[in-house]
Motif scaffolding. Sequence first.
Motif, PDB file in Angstrom:
ATOM      1  N   MET A   1       0.850  -1.200   0.000  1.00  0.00           N
ATOM      2  CA  MET A   1       0.000   0.000   0.000  1.00  0.00           C
ATOM      3  C   MET A   1       0.879   1.241   0.000  1.00  0.00           C
ATOM      4  O   MET A   1       1.851   1.313   0.744  1.00  0.00           O
ATOM      5  CB  MET A   1      -0.916   0.011   1.219  1.00  0.00           C
ATOM      6  N   THR A   2       0.535   2.186  -0.831  1.00  0.00           N
ATOM      7  CA  THR A   2       1.237   3.460  -0.894  1.00  0.00           C
ATOM      8  C   THR A   2       0.258   4.569  -0.543  1.00  0.00           C
ATOM      9  O   THR A   2      -0.899   4.550  -0.964  1.00  0.00           O
ATOM     10  CB  THR A   2       1.802   3.694  -2.307  1.00  0.00           C
ATOM     11  N   LYS A   3       0.711   5.534   0.226  1.00  0.00           N
ATOM     12  CA  LYS A   3      -0.135   6.685   0.541  1.00  0.00           C
ATOM     13  C   LYS A   3      -0.008   7.666  -0.616  1.00  0.00           C
ATOM     14  O   LYS A   3       1.094   8.151  -0.910  1.00  0.00           O
ATOM     15  CB  LYS A   3       0.285   7.341   1.852  1.00  0.00           C
ATOM     16  N   VAL A   4      -1.121   7.954  -1.291  1.00  0.00           N
ATOM     17  CA  VAL A   4      -1.104   8.813  -2.465  1.00  0.00           C
ATOM     18  C   VAL A   4      -2.157   9.896  -2.347  1.00  0.00           C
ATOM     19  O   VAL A   4      -3.116   9.784  -1.564  1.00  0.00           O
ATOM     20  CB  VAL A   4      -1.329   8.005  -3.771  1.00  0.00           C
ATOM     21  N   ALA A   5      -1.983  10.945  -3.131  1.00  0.00           N
ATOM     22  CA  ALA A   5      -2.997  11.986  -3.287  1.00  0.00           C
ATOM     23  C   ALA A   5      -3.354  12.064  -4.757  1.00  0.00           C
ATOM     24  O   ALA A   5      -2.519  11.789  -5.622  1.00  0.00           O
ATOM     25  CB  ALA A   5      -2.471  13.330  -2.801  1.00  0.00           C
ATOM     26  N   PHE A   6      -4.597  12.415  -5.033  1.00  0.00           N
ATOM     27  CA  PHE A   6      -5.018  12.612  -6.424  1.00  0.00           C
ATOM     28  C   PHE A   6      -5.736  13.945  -6.514  1.00  0.00           C
ATOM     29  O   PHE A   6      -6.744  14.177  -5.835  1.00  0.00           O
ATOM     30  CB  PHE A   6      -5.936  11.479  -6.899  1.00  0.00           C
ATOM     31  N   ILE A   7      -5.212  14.818  -7.380  1.00  0.00           N
ATOM     32  CA  ILE A   7      -5.729  16.177  -7.534  1.00  0.00           C
ATOM     33  C   ILE A   7      -6.398  16.302  -8.897  1.00  0.00           C
ATOM     34  O   ILE A   7      -5.748  16.178  -9.939  1.00  0.00           O
ATOM     35  CB  ILE A   7      -4.585  17.193  -7.403  1.00  0.00           C
ATOM     36  N   GLY A   8      -7.702  16.514  -8.903  1.00  0.00           N
ATOM     37  CA  GLY A   8      -8.459  16.668 -10.145  1.00  0.00           C
ATOM     38  C   GLY A   8      -9.323  15.460 -10.427  1.00  0.00           C
ATOM     39  O   GLY A   8      -8.811  14.428 -10.852  1.00  0.00           O
ATOM     40  N   LEU A   9     -10.611  15.595 -10.205  1.00  0.00           N
ATOM     41  CA  LEU A   9     -11.530  14.457 -10.339  1.00  0.00           C
ATOM     42  C   LEU A   9     -12.528  14.678 -11.468  1.00  0.00           C
ATOM     43  O   LEU A   9     -13.740  14.591 -11.285  1.00  0.00           O
ATOM     44  CB  LEU A   9     -12.267  14.218  -9.017  1.00  0.00           C
ATOM     45  N   GLY A  10     -12.004  14.960 -12.651  1.00  0.00           N
ATOM     46  CA  GLY A  10     -12.855  15.078 -13.827  1.00  0.00           C
ATOM     47  C   GLY A  10     -13.218  13.719 -14.380  1.00  0.00           C
ATOM     48  O   GLY A  10     -13.127  12.705 -13.685  1.00  0.00           O
ATOM     49  N   VAL A  11     -13.617  13.678 -15.649  1.00  0.00           N
ATOM     50  CA  VAL A  11     -14.064  12.411 -16.231  1.00  0.00           C
ATOM     51  C   VAL A  11     -12.931  11.387 -16.296  1.00  0.00           C
ATOM     52  O   VAL A  11     -13.175  10.184 -16.326  1.00  0.00           O
ATOM     53  CB  VAL A  11     -14.655  12.620 -17.642  1.00  0.00           C
ATOM     54  N   MET A  12     -11.685  11.847 -16.292  1.00  0.00           N
ATOM     55  CA  MET A  12     -10.537  10.945 -16.271  1.00  0.00           C
ATOM     56  C   MET A  12     -10.073  10.688 -14.837  1.00  0.00           C
ATOM     57  O   MET A  12      -9.901   9.545 -14.410  1.00  0.00           O
ATOM     58  CB  MET A  12      -9.391  11.525 -17.101  1.00  0.00           C
ATOM     59  N   GLY A  13      -9.856  11.758 -14.092  1.00  0.00           N
ATOM     60  CA  GLY A  13      -9.295  11.624 -12.757  1.00  0.00           C
ATOM     61  C   GLY A  13     -10.161  10.856 -11.786  1.00  0.00           C
ATOM     62  O   GLY A  13      -9.642  10.106 -10.952  1.00  0.00           O
ATOM     63  N   PHE A  14     -11.471  11.022 -11.864  1.00  0.00           N
ATOM     64  CA  PHE A  14     -12.370  10.347 -10.930  1.00  0.00           C
ATOM     65  C   PHE A  14     -12.181   8.823 -10.978  1.00  0.00           C
ATOM     66  O   PHE A  14     -11.934   8.189  -9.943  1.00  0.00           O
ATOM     67  CB  PHE A  14     -13.820  10.737 -11.237  1.00  0.00           C
ATOM     68  N   PRO A  15     -12.281   8.194 -12.163  1.00  0.00           N
ATOM     69  CA  PRO A  15     -12.068   6.742 -12.190  1.00  0.00           C
ATOM     70  C   PRO A  15     -10.604   6.339 -11.964  1.00  0.00           C
ATOM     71  O   PRO A  15     -10.335   5.285 -11.392  1.00  0.00           O
ATOM     72  CB  PRO A  15     -12.544   6.331 -13.579  1.00  0.00           C
ATOM     73  N   MET A  16      -9.648   7.152 -12.401  1.00  0.00           N
ATOM     74  CA  MET A  16      -8.241   6.817 -12.171  1.00  0.00           C
ATOM     75  C   MET A  16      -7.948   6.732 -10.679  1.00  0.00           C
ATOM     76  O   MET A  16      -7.308   5.778 -10.201  1.00  0.00           O
ATOM     77  CB  MET A  16      -7.345   7.858 -12.844  1.00  0.00           C
ATOM     78  N   ALA A  17      -8.422   7.714  -9.930  1.00  0.00           N
ATOM     79  CA  ALA A  17      -8.244   7.676  -8.476  1.00  0.00           C
ATOM     80  C   ALA A  17      -8.977   6.481  -7.873  1.00  0.00           C
ATOM     81  O   ALA A  17      -8.492   5.863  -6.913  1.00  0.00           O
ATOM     82  CB  ALA A  17      -8.752   8.984  -7.866  1.00  0.00           C
ATOM     83  N   GLY A  18     -10.117   6.144  -8.452  1.00  0.00           N
ATOM     84  CA  GLY A  18     -10.860   4.980  -7.966  1.00  0.00           C
ATOM     85  C   GLY A  18     -10.075   3.691  -8.120  1.00  0.00           C
ATOM     86  O   GLY A  18     -10.094   2.813  -7.231  1.00  0.00           O
ATOM     87  N   HIS A  19      -9.361   3.545  -9.233  1.00  0.00           N
ATOM     88  CA  HIS A  19      -8.546   2.342  -9.433  1.00  0.00           C
ATOM     89  C   HIS A  19      -7.391   2.283  -8.438  1.00  0.00           C
ATOM     90  O   HIS A  19      -7.006   1.196  -7.997  1.00  0.00           O
ATOM     91  CB  HIS A  19      -8.020   2.303 -10.869  1.00  0.00           C
ATOM     92  N   LEU A  20      -6.839   3.438  -8.079  1.00  0.00           N
ATOM     93  CA  LEU A  20      -5.795   3.453  -7.062  1.00  0.00           C
ATOM     94  C   LEU A  20      -6.330   2.957  -5.727  1.00  0.00           C
ATOM     95  O   LEU A  20      -5.671   2.171  -5.031  1.00  0.00           O
ATOM     96  CB  LEU A  20      -5.231   4.869  -6.917  1.00  0.00           C
ATOM     97  N   ALA A  21      -7.537   3.390  -5.371  1.00  0.00           N
ATOM     98  CA  ALA A  21      -8.144   2.923  -4.125  1.00  0.00           C
ATOM     99  C   ALA A  21      -8.451   1.426  -4.191  1.00  0.00           C
ATOM    100  O   ALA A  21      -8.200   0.688  -3.231  1.00  0.00           O
ATOM    101  CB  ALA A  21      -9.417   3.716  -3.842  1.00  0.00           C
TER     102      ALA A  21
END
Length: 289
Positions: A1-21
């Motif tokens: 597990m890595t502690k990460v931040a994701f900045i920007g939850l548009g149509v791309m960022g929202f699912p990308m951050a979801g895959h990280l979780a």
Amino acid sequence: MTKVAFIGLGVMGFPMAGHLASAGHDVTVYNRTAAKAQDWVARHGGAAAATPREAAEGAEIVFSCVGNDDDLRSVILGGEGAFAGMAEGTILVDNTTASAEVARELAAAGNQRGVAFIDGPVSGGQAGAENGALTVMCGGDQTAFDRAQPVIDAFARAVTLMGPVGAGQLTKMVNQICIAGLLQGLSEGMSFGQKAGLDMDKVIDVISKGAAQSWQMENRASTMCQGSFDFGFAVDWMRKDLGICLAEAHNNGARLPVTALVDQFYAQVQARGGKRWDTSSLMHLVAND
């Protein structure tokens, strides 16, 4: 597990951050519209922060995916930007499609803080983001890339280091230049076939097995023939990307006559109300002149 931040939850960022979780990483998100960040937390867990700086505090890797160069500067630089919250030895991976110039600028600012910077624009569109199957083209230091790649893999099917900082953005420009010309040719071919009275389903099936085959043909030719464009990668975004390509070409001396022409065709699509239509809507101009 890595502690990460994701900045920007548009149509791309929202699912990308979801895959990280979903991959098990500890994710803190920031979005300019706070309600979207809260929605993301409700779906995926993790935490939402009030500023990019707060999101980045304690993170080993910070991801950003925003609109353009100026948006990127606003969330990375300054007292409330991500760099202000990042510790020495951490990594910022920017997935925005932006200029190579801003990538180098941010890399230099990060270097002053002991923070590594990777420009990692993506290809694959909204569907690729939602399916965790993006292609990520990276520019940066090999050591930082080797640390970041296993985390990036959560939303990617291919992650490649193309060269030093800026090389990722330059590779994405090549990608967009190729797509622009290809879509214009595909639009003209499909329109020609329709006016010739051909069964276009059969045409697409046959020529997609030969030298004309492409991702755009396989995924867009049928909807183009149907006149359906209310999905996919928006014309507004493509014009932003092509503007970056044309500016870089002005700097490096590359000749992009077809790209410049297709950019103007997209301006005509925008004038017809197609700002949010898929890039395959070049077909609308060809079929409805």
